[in-house]
Scaffold this active site. Structure first.
Site, PDB file in Angstrom:
ATOM      1  N   ARG A  46     140.699 -28.824  -5.702  1.00  0.00           N
ATOM      2  CA  ARG A  46     139.434 -28.497  -5.594  1.00  0.00           C
ATOM      3  C   ARG A  46     138.568 -29.386  -6.385  1.00  0.00           C
ATOM      4  O   ARG A  46     137.361 -29.718  -6.200  1.00  0.00           O
ATOM      5  CB  ARG A  46     139.124 -27.117  -5.896  1.00  0.00           C
ATOM      6  CG  ARG A  46     139.622 -26.034  -4.924  1.00  0.00           C
ATOM      7  CD  ARG A  46     139.713 -24.482  -5.362  1.00  0.00           C
ATOM      8  NE  ARG A  46     138.692 -24.162  -5.856  1.00  0.00           N
ATOM      9  CZ  ARG A  46     137.785 -23.070  -5.345  1.00  0.00           C
ATOM     10  NH1 ARG A  46     138.053 -22.704  -4.067  1.00  0.00           N
ATOM     11  NH2 ARG A  46     136.790 -22.649  -5.891  1.00  0.00           N
ATOM     12  N   SER A  47     138.711 -29.804  -7.881  1.00  0.00           N
ATOM     13  CA  SER A  47     138.257 -30.789  -8.409  1.00  0.00           C
ATOM     14  C   SER A  47     137.872 -31.939  -7.647  1.00  0.00           C
ATOM     15  O   SER A  47     136.659 -32.723  -7.834  1.00  0.00           O
ATOM     16  CB  SER A  47     138.819 -30.927  -9.646  1.00  0.00           C
ATOM     17  OG  SER A  47     138.827 -29.802 -10.528  1.00  0.00           O
ATOM     18  N   ARG A  57     127.179 -38.658  -2.253  1.00  0.00           N
ATOM     19  CA  ARG A  57     125.785 -38.662  -2.891  1.00  0.00           C
ATOM     20  C   ARG A  57     125.597 -39.985  -3.373  1.00  0.00           C
ATOM     21  O   ARG A  57     124.522 -40.547  -3.206  1.00  0.00           O
ATOM     22  CB  ARG A  57     125.541 -37.446  -3.662  1.00  0.00           C
ATOM     23  CG  ARG A  57     125.563 -35.957  -2.833  1.00  0.00           C
ATOM     24  CD  ARG A  57     124.144 -36.038  -2.040  1.00  0.00           C
ATOM     25  NE  ARG A  57     124.215 -34.668  -1.562  1.00  0.00           N
ATOM     26  CZ  ARG A  57     123.986 -34.535   0.071  1.00  0.00           C
ATOM     27  NH1 ARG A  57     124.413 -35.511   0.879  1.00  0.00           N
ATOM     28  NH2 ARG A  57     123.987 -33.404   0.454  1.00  0.00           N
ATOM     29  N   GLY A  87     139.812 -30.151 -15.033  1.00  0.00           N
ATOM     30  CA  GLY A  87     139.480 -29.172 -15.952  1.00  0.00           C
ATOM     31  C   GLY A  87     140.470 -29.315 -17.123  1.00  0.00           C
ATOM     32  O   GLY A  87     139.847 -29.388 -18.415  1.00  0.00           O
ATOM     33  N   SER A  88     141.770 -29.480 -16.854  1.00  0.00           N
ATOM     34  CA  SER A  88     142.865 -29.644 -18.025  1.00  0.00           C
ATOM     35  C   SER A  88     142.773 -30.917 -18.874  1.00  0.00           C
ATOM     36  O   SER A  88     143.092 -30.974 -20.127  1.00  0.00           O
ATOM     37  CB  SER A  88     144.130 -29.348 -17.820  1.00  0.00           C
ATOM     38  OG  SER A  88     144.719 -30.446 -16.780  1.00  0.00           O
ATOM     39  N   SER A 149     137.825 -21.718 -10.836  1.00  0.00           N
ATOM     40  CA  SER A 149     136.819 -21.881  -9.883  1.00  0.00           C
ATOM     41  C   SER A 149     135.468 -22.069 -10.517  1.00  0.00           C
ATOM     42  O   SER A 149     134.593 -22.665 -10.129  1.00  0.00           O
ATOM     43  CB  SER A 149     136.788 -20.359  -9.056  1.00  0.00           C
ATOM     44  OG  SER A 149     137.519 -20.087  -8.174  1.00  0.00           O
ATOM     45  N   GLU A 152     135.099 -25.604 -11.375  1.00  0.00           N
ATOM     46  CA  GLU A 152     134.885 -26.456 -10.002  1.00  0.00           C
ATOM     47  C   GLU A 152     133.499 -26.460  -9.578  1.00  0.00           C
ATOM     48  O   GLU A 152     132.838 -27.289  -9.345  1.00  0.00           O
ATOM     49  CB  GLU A 152     136.002 -26.000  -9.214  1.00  0.00           C
ATOM     50  CG  GLU A 152     137.323 -26.416  -9.443  1.00  0.00           C
ATOM     51  CD  GLU A 152     138.452 -25.352  -8.930  1.00  0.00           C
ATOM     52  OE1 GLU A 152     139.382 -25.526  -9.149  1.00  0.00           O
ATOM     53  OE2 GLU A 152     137.880 -24.415  -8.174  1.00  0.00           O
ATOM     54  N   ASP A 160     125.752 -32.804  -8.665  1.00  0.00           N
ATOM     55  CA  ASP A 160     124.502 -32.835  -8.000  1.00  0.00           C
ATOM     56  C   ASP A 160     123.289 -33.226  -8.987  1.00  0.00           C
ATOM     57  O   ASP A 160     122.310 -33.930  -8.614  1.00  0.00           O
ATOM     58  CB  ASP A 160     124.027 -31.589  -7.146  1.00  0.00           C
ATOM     59  CG  ASP A 160     124.828 -31.516  -6.039  1.00  0.00           C
ATOM     60  OD1 ASP A 160     125.440 -32.728  -5.343  1.00  0.00           O
ATOM     61  OD2 ASP A 160     125.011 -30.489  -5.223  1.00  0.00           O
TER      62      ASP A 160
END
Length: 185
Positions: A46-47, A57, A87-88, A149, A152, A160
């Site tokens: 998900r990352s 973008r 994350g980790s 979650s 992410e 953004d």
């Protein structure tokens, strides 16, 4: 709890998370992107999906941006940057990417919960994001959400926000960016 109440709690968690991001680290990332020839974005799971959205973008702003692993992604060189969202900071598939980028004299930026991680230590610059690692036994940050979650979601919001900062620094608006939007859809 009702679905809408869960959504409201997620928004509160995101608000708390975003408030913890260091402005100086975010500004450094924006400056590195603007000074780079090409920007490569990597992440797993998900990352990685959040990274793909960020790369899109970046392209909309006119920056030469690529997702690591895509068939049309060129090689990385000196003067380029690899941005790794993890994350980790210990994702086994991402560590060799950071090492290879460093060996080719490209810059590496880690966006992570864990600055002291392997990827964090390899990075030339770092953005520390709050969030819960997959192993919630560590007690780093409490969240009602499963697994990573919160990280992410914070990653996507942060990416953004970096885009908005780049738009500001380059004097761009959404109208100008639409000129680079996919038109074969």
């Amino acid at each position: 709890m009702e679905t809408i109440k869960y959504a409201a709690e997620i928004i509160k968690e995101l608000h708390r998370s975003v408030e913890q991001i260091a402005d100086a680290e975010a500004e450094t990332l924006a400056d590195i992107i603007l000074q780079s020839n090409k920007v490569f974005v990597a992440g797993a799971g998900r990352s990685g999906l959040m990274g793909r959205a960020f790369a899109m973008r970046l392209m909309h702003t006119g920056i030469h941006a690529y997702v690591v692993g895509e068939t049309v992604t060129p090689g990385i060189d000196k003067g380029d940057v690899l941005i790794v969202g993890t994350g980790s900071g210990e994702t086994r598939s991402l560590i060799p990417m950071a090492q290879k980028a460093k060996s080719l004299e490209a810059s590496v930026v880690a966006v992570t919960i864990a600055p002291e991680s392997t990827i964090g230590c390899l990075a030339d610059a770092l953005v520390k994001l709050p969030g819960s690692p997959k192993d919630q036994a560590s007690g780093c940050h409490t969240t009602i959400q499963p697994m990573a979650s919160l990280f992410e979601q914070t990653l996507l919001v942060f990416y953004d926000a970096v885009i908005l900062r780049l738009m500001d620094k380059r004097g761009q608006d959404s109208g100008r960016m639409y000129g680079r939007h996919a038109n074969l859809e």
